[in-house]
Design a protein around this motif. Sequence first.
Motif, short mmCIF file in Angstrom:
data_model
loop_
_atom_site.label_atom_id
_atom_site.label_comp_id
_atom_site.label_asym_id
_atom_site.label_seq_id
_atom_site.Cartn_x
_atom_site.Cartn_y
_atom_site.Cartn_z
N ARG A 2 53.39 71.23 72.71
CA ARG A 2 52.22 72.07 72.46
C ARG A 2 52.44 73.06 71.30
O ARG A 2 51.58 73.18 70.44
CB ARG A 2 51.79 72.80 73.74
CG ARG A 2 50.44 73.47 73.51
CD ARG A 2 49.92 74.16 74.72
NE ARG A 2 49.69 73.24 75.81
CZ ARG A 2 49.52 73.64 77.06
NH1 ARG A 2 49.55 74.92 77.35
NH2 ARG A 2 49.30 72.78 78.03
N PRO A 3 53.60 73.77 71.24
CA PRO A 3 53.77 74.70 70.11
C PRO A 3 53.66 74.01 68.75
O PRO A 3 53.08 74.58 67.83
CB PRO A 3 55.20 75.23 70.31
CG PRO A 3 55.50 75.04 71.75
CD PRO A 3 54.71 73.85 72.21
N LYS A 17 47.90 72.60 63.71
CA LYS A 17 46.47 72.92 63.62
C LYS A 17 46.29 74.22 62.81
O LYS A 17 45.45 74.30 61.93
CB LYS A 17 45.91 73.09 65.04
CG LYS A 17 44.43 72.92 65.13
CD LYS A 17 44.04 72.63 66.56
CE LYS A 17 43.03 73.64 67.06
NZ LYS A 17 42.86 73.63 68.49
N LEU A 18 47.12 75.20 63.13
CA LEU A 18 47.01 76.49 62.45
C LEU A 18 47.29 76.33 60.95
O LEU A 18 46.56 76.88 60.11
CB LEU A 18 48.02 77.47 63.07
CG LEU A 18 48.06 78.88 62.51
CD1 LEU A 18 46.73 79.58 62.75
CD2 LEU A 18 49.19 79.69 63.14
N GLU A 77 49.97 73.06 68.08
CA GLU A 77 49.21 74.26 67.71
C GLU A 77 49.58 74.73 66.31
O GLU A 77 48.73 75.15 65.53
CB GLU A 77 49.44 75.37 68.73
CG GLU A 77 48.60 75.14 69.97
CD GLU A 77 48.96 76.06 71.12
OE1 GLU A 77 49.81 76.95 70.94
OE2 GLU A 77 48.39 75.87 72.22
#
Length: 441
Positions: A143-144, A150-151, A147
């Motif tokens: 997940r990190p 995406k960021l 994310e």
Amino acid sequence: MHETAALRRLLIVDPCDDCHRLLPGLESAGWDVHSCSLDLALEHRCDLGLLRLQESHLRHPDAVKDMIKRSNTEWIAVLNAEQLRMQNVGDFVCEWFFDFHTLPFDVSRVLVTLGRAFGMARLRGKGTAPINDQEHELLGDSRPILELRKLLGKLAPTESPVLIRGESGTGKELVARTLHRQSQRCEMPFIAINCGAIPEHLIQSELFGHEKGAFTGAHQRKVGRIEAAHGGTLFLDEIGDLPLELQANLLRFLQEKHIERVGGSQPIPVDVRVLAATHVDLEKAIEQGRFREDLYYRLNVLQVVTAPLRDRHGDLSMLANHFSHFYSLETGRRPRSFSDHALAAMGRHNWPGNVRELANRVRRGLVLAEGRQIEAQDLGLHVMEQEEQPLGTLEDYKHRAERQALCDVLVRHSNNMSIAAKVLGVSRPTFYRLLHKHQIR
Ligand SMILES: Nc1ncnc2c1ncn2[C@@H]1O[C@H](COP(=O)(O)OP(=O)(O)OP(=O)(O)O)[C@@H](O)[C@H]1O
Ligand SMILES: [Mg+2]
């Protein structure tokens, strides 16, 4: 014959008299030899480097490490016997150099080492062209990392400064390169400066450049790194290590968007996007008066945090396999998979050096592995005996066992959560709840 000779370029950094005496022998053996000081080493193309280690290099080894990392060449250290006996010097030399020679030189031995190092550099594709950064992508599906990707997709097209924070080896530089690659500036230069690795007296001219005659030794005009990044991205690595005086100059540049070379009087407009990285706590540095608050606010417009590897164990097996393939090309060994013991030991390890540590351990494992697979010992990881475990309450034991089970199953089935949950005999929601509880994903 002549062509081969021209290809074997040797760079001698910070040569001493003994090095100069080597020259005739090296040249008659077909080496095209150049020499320069450490701060100019990266400006020379060479197939192999010889570095005369001085006391100052040993006291501040970061400048040497940074140069070697960026040079894409094998290096041989030259030092005297007393230096070799100094604390930590042996480890430093073994880790960063292909080989070493003590003074006085044994010329025939030096020629043999150079031949071997040259062959090895060739085998690894080193010394020919710089590493193609396009190949290095942010890998992982935890997940990190999802994310983070995406960021980065959102931040890359903006022109804002980005402050990249995270522990050592978590991919801060990779994040900076990704931001550049995905920005409109991607065709223009990406210039990285490690603020902690440049000797303090050189930083000013390294960043801003100097005019001919600006100070003793300034024989030629030098374009600074900021100016070299014009149109592209300037990556200020380890910004927390920048001396206060230079922080003021950098702030002025960020506000006014032009620089003045040392000894120059003309302001030169420079258009760069600034990215900065740090693994130190800048807020604490501000409190202690070591970092300017106004500069902090200039750089910290957008922020990206890279997660430590211990918080995303799910990425371990994918990254380990990636590095096994990557280093098989470099070392000429076939890519090997990991034994169950090795996978379990990786799952248990805390990875203080993060992805860089993983990459180094896998490279070492690939070189040392004798069997079909890479074993825990090849990775330098300890197979923990029961009695070595620290004692604790029953709750501590349960907690550790639960975490261990999650890590073990993720190492094997990181890309299929349903199977991972099934193996542990829990439902998917319970599995996710446990991952969350242990902050694994
Ligand atoms: N998610 C990732 N996927 C693939 N490779 C990675 C990833 N994260 C880091 N790496 C690799 O790990 C190594 C260390 O990464 P990088 O140099 O970007 O870390 P860093 O945070 O800048 O470390 P330091 O603070 O020590 O400078 C590099 O070889 C990089 O390519
Ligand atoms: Mg870095």
